[in-house]
Scaffold this motif. Sequence first.
Motif, mmCIF file in Angstrom:
data_model
loop_
_atom_site.group_PDB
_atom_site.id
_atom_site.type_symbol
_atom_site.label_atom_id
_atom_site.label_comp_id
_atom_site.label_asym_id
_atom_site.label_seq_id
_atom_site.Cartn_x
_atom_site.Cartn_y
_atom_site.Cartn_z
ATOM 1 N N THR A 270 -119.169 40.726 -61.837
ATOM 2 C CA THR A 270 -118.341 41.166 -62.321
ATOM 3 C C THR A 270 -118.188 41.497 -63.836
ATOM 4 N N CYS A 271 -119.600 41.066 -64.472
ATOM 5 C CA CYS A 271 -119.705 41.961 -66.303
ATOM 6 C C CYS A 271 -119.690 43.749 -65.800
ATOM 7 N N VAL A 272 -120.416 44.648 -64.460
ATOM 8 C CA VAL A 272 -120.189 45.966 -64.155
ATOM 9 C C VAL A 272 -119.050 46.877 -64.621
ATOM 10 N N TYR B 37 -117.990 46.831 -52.996
ATOM 11 C CA TYR B 37 -118.287 45.508 -53.492
ATOM 12 C C TYR B 37 -117.473 44.563 -54.201
ATOM 13 N N ILE B 38 -117.220 43.300 -54.036
ATOM 14 C CA ILE B 38 -116.789 42.795 -55.263
ATOM 15 C C ILE B 38 -116.375 41.474 -55.225
ATOM 16 N N PHE C 260 -113.390 49.497 -54.067
ATOM 17 C CA PHE C 260 -114.508 48.195 -53.864
ATOM 18 C C PHE C 260 -113.269 47.657 -53.229
ATOM 19 N N ASP C 261 -114.078 47.282 -51.900
ATOM 20 C CA ASP C 261 -113.303 46.301 -51.261
ATOM 21 C C ASP C 261 -113.567 44.868 -51.764
ATOM 22 N N ALA C 262 -112.496 43.926 -51.959
ATOM 23 C CA ALA C 262 -112.915 42.374 -51.566
ATOM 24 C C ALA C 262 -114.635 41.746 -50.750
ATOM 25 N N MET D 28 -122.560 33.604 -54.447
ATOM 26 C CA MET D 28 -122.139 35.609 -55.076
ATOM 27 C C MET D 28 -123.553 36.026 -54.170
ATOM 28 N N VAL D 29 -124.989 35.828 -54.277
ATOM 29 C CA VAL D 29 -125.688 35.945 -53.414
ATOM 30 C C VAL D 29 -125.914 36.320 -51.989
ATOM 31 N N GLU D 30 -125.337 34.325 -51.451
ATOM 32 C CA GLU D 30 -124.725 34.079 -50.401
ATOM 33 C C GLU D 30 -123.821 34.844 -49.675
ATOM 34 N N THR D 31 -123.022 35.241 -50.128
ATOM 35 C CA THR D 31 -121.645 35.674 -49.875
ATOM 36 C C THR D 31 -122.299 37.297 -49.483
#
Length: 140
Positions: A7-9, A39-40, A73-75, A99-102
């Motif tokens: 998100t920060c980027v 992706y986000i 970007f895709d979600a 986030m990492v696991e996703t």
Amino acid sequence: MRVLLDTCVVLDALQSREPFAKDAQDIFLAAANNAFLGYITAKACADIYYLLHRHTHSDKASRDVLNKLFTLFDASDTADIDCRKAVLSPVSDYEYAVMVETAVRTETDCIVTRNERDFSKSPLPVYTPDQFLKRLSEQE
């Protein structure tokens, strides 16, 4: 290459936050030029909307920005299993662990963030925006 942006980027690019804006905006440009698949997370979409709305005080403006963001970007959806695995993750911050696991489940190749420290135990490569841009230029 499949890349998950923190998100920060995204906010650095959207809000021209210095001194980080240029690298973030260059990442957006690279995505627009199909240099990678960006992706986000779905949660990031909600967070970005909230922070944009706080800044603009306009629901329409915030939604318009999100709509444009979705052209680049895709979600990535976070699933139940991501949340469950994150509880046991060596990544100490739960939000980042989710986030990492996703990212792992969706076969993402790397994560781009300014917050490398909280991702130090990620099983995926983690790059700062500057490192990621250098990596992209090396691949050309």
